[in-house]
Design a protein around this motif. Structure first.
Motif, PDB file in Angstrom:
ATOM      1  N   PRO A 157       0.799  -1.222   0.000  1.00 33.80           N
ATOM      2  CA  PRO A 157       0.000   0.000   0.000  1.00 33.80           C
ATOM      3  C   PRO A 157       0.834   1.277   0.000  1.00 33.80           C
ATOM      4  N   TRP A 158       2.132   1.184   0.335  1.00 26.83           N
ATOM      5  CA  TRP A 158       3.005   2.358   0.377  1.00 26.83           C
ATOM      6  C   TRP A 158       3.291   2.906  -1.012  1.00 26.83           C
TER       7      TRP A 158
ATOM      8  N   GLY B 119       7.482   5.970   0.414  1.00 20.53           N
ATOM      9  CA  GLY B 119       7.129   5.528   1.755  1.00 20.53           C
ATOM     10  C   GLY B 119       6.526   6.610   2.618  1.00 20.53           C
ATOM     11  N   GLN B 120       5.986   7.653   2.007  1.00 19.78           N
ATOM     12  CA  GLN B 120       5.441   8.780   2.754  1.00 19.78           C
ATOM     13  C   GLN B 120       3.930   8.716   2.933  1.00 19.78           C
ATOM     14  N   CYS B 121       3.260   7.881   2.139  1.00 21.91           N
ATOM     15  CA  CYS B 121       1.816   7.733   2.283  1.00 21.91           C
ATOM     16  C   CYS B 121       1.435   6.323   1.865  1.00 21.91           C
ATOM     17  N   MET B 122       0.221   5.925   2.205  1.00 23.54           N
ATOM     18  CA  MET B 122      -0.257   4.603   1.808  1.00 23.54           C
ATOM     19  C   MET B 122      -1.727   4.671   1.424  1.00 23.54           C
ATOM     20  N   LEU B 123      -2.106   3.772   0.554  1.00 23.70           N
ATOM     21  CA  LEU B 123      -3.480   3.715   0.076  1.00 23.70           C
ATOM     22  C   LEU B 123      -4.380   3.036   1.093  1.00 23.70           C
ATOM     23  N   ALA B 124      -5.647   3.444   1.129  1.00 24.76           N
ATOM     24  CA  ALA B 124      -6.613   2.847   2.051  1.00 24.76           C
ATOM     25  C   ALA B 124      -8.022   3.066   1.519  1.00 24.76           C
TER      26      ALA B 124
END
Length: 387
Positions: A29-30, A34-39
């Protein structure tokens, strides 16, 4: 959540009152940095989605407050695999792929995370190639009938009365042009090695994944059992549908991952051995037992980016606890990261499996879990062991 000796710092990256989750274990998901991830964000967590239930697609900023930023909505999602939400491998810092529904048609969507520009593809995405150029697709309406929790609610399966249609199955789609074609029919695979258990039973495809160099892909062929269960065979093929190989056909294959372009780790059954993790060599009869007596139950298994470690989990035990596990393939060392409670009301298609997935640098693990009362996402630092 308990972690072994406190060695694994755990960080909740989403919070209630809404439920948040990512889905399956076979994609990170990153984003690239590596600063945000999907959700995905949804207002309920204890029932199957209905055709008009929307999930919000968004990104979690992994800064101090872990703010959720909504980007879009989808009406093509389920609890086990979400909406196939993922970063497109050719642009993992800006381009997002997911599925949606337009009228009575399931479609794929490519979304620019920063501009909001959206492009609709004519078929929904099941798996993206590692180079981000192609997608494999299946009939998600059929999955909704035959494997609840993995298909999408909405339009009915046009081939519902056909046990194994010759004009439906696995499709390949070009992400740039949207061109798509059927490369593998259900009838073709059902006719291969047909036996008496298949007679009059409905067949479907599930769990597609490209290998590490995009030269082949894996898929599961399943059909109904008389007792309501399912039989499973594992196949591989080239992306044009040629050179089809049956890798395992001893009634059961569950979760798997490609170790490299030729070897497949899978929880499977061999009649002369039993249910184990096996390492299969594609298009040969070669197989080896993995972690005999150490990894003894089915789980969502995947290799670390450097291929040194296997990450997996367990289903709830008698105390409703699930164990999150690292296994070092070369040494046979097992490290239990932690045990998490699974609420009994979340069972069957609405269960909240951990579905552990690696960060791109192999130093963190992300899970979905409902042990604190709502379905949320957590990041666990495993660098102290794998580093």
């Amino acid at each position: 959540m308990a972690t072994e000796d406190g060695r694994f710092p755990v960080r909740p990256v989403t919070r209630g009152p809404h439920h948040h989750f990512f889905g399956y274990y076979d994609k990170p998901p990153w984003d690239a940095a590596g600063q945000c991830m999907l959700a995905l964000q949804v207002p309920f967590g204890d029932r199957q989605p209905q055709p008009d239930d929307a999930a919000t697609v968004g990104v979690v900023d992994l800064g101090e407050d872990c703010a959720f930023r909504p980007l879009a909505e989808t009406r093509a999602w389920n609890w086990q695999q979400g909406t196939m939400l993922q970063w497109v491998p050719s642009a993992p810092n800006r381009l997002i792929a997911f599925n949606d529904r337009q009228g009575d048609t399931f479609v794929g969507v490519l979304l620019e995370a920063h501009t909001g520009e959206r492009r609709v593809l004519p078929r929904p995405i099941y798996a993206l190639s590692r180079d981000g150029l192609r997608a494999l697709s299946v009939n998600f309406a059929r999955l909704n009938d035959l494997r609840p929790g993995y298909g999408y609610a909405g339009p009915p399966d046009p081939w519902r009365e056909d046990p194994h249609p010759d004009d439906d199955g696995i499709y390949i789609m070009d992400l740039a042009t949207g061109d798509r074609r059927l490369i593998m029919s259900l009838d073709q695979i059902a006719a291969s090695g047909r036996d008496e258990t298949m007679a009059g039973r409905r067949h479907w495809f599930n769990h597609l994944l490209f290998n590490t160099d995009d030269s082949r892909f894996i898929f599961l062929h399943r059909w109904q059992r008389e007792d309501g269960g399912r039989y499973t065979r594992m196949f591989t093929a080239r992306p044009d549908g040629s050179e089809v190989c049956c890798v395992s056909d001893h009634e059961m294959v569950s979760h798997f991952d490609w170790r490299d372009e030729r070897h497949i780790l899978a929880w499977a059954r061999r009649r002369d051995v039993g249910d184990r993790y096996f390492l299969f060599t594609d298009c040969t009869d070669r197989l080896d037992v993995v972690a005999e007596g150490v990894l003894t139950t089915d789980g969502h298994c995947s290799y670390s980016p450097d291929r040194r470690w296997i990450l997996t989990d367990t289903y709830p035990d008698r105390e409703r606890m699930r164990t999150l596990i690292l296994y070092e393939a070369e040494t046979g060392r097992r490290v239990d990261i932690g045990r998490l409670y699974s609420p009994p009301e979340l069972d069957g298609p609405v269960r909240c499996d951990l579905h552990p997935r690696w960060s791109r640098d192999g130093r963190q693990v992300c899970i979905d879990s409902a042990h604190e009362g709502t379905r949320q996402m957590y990041v666990i630092d495993v660098s102290g062991v794998v580093g």
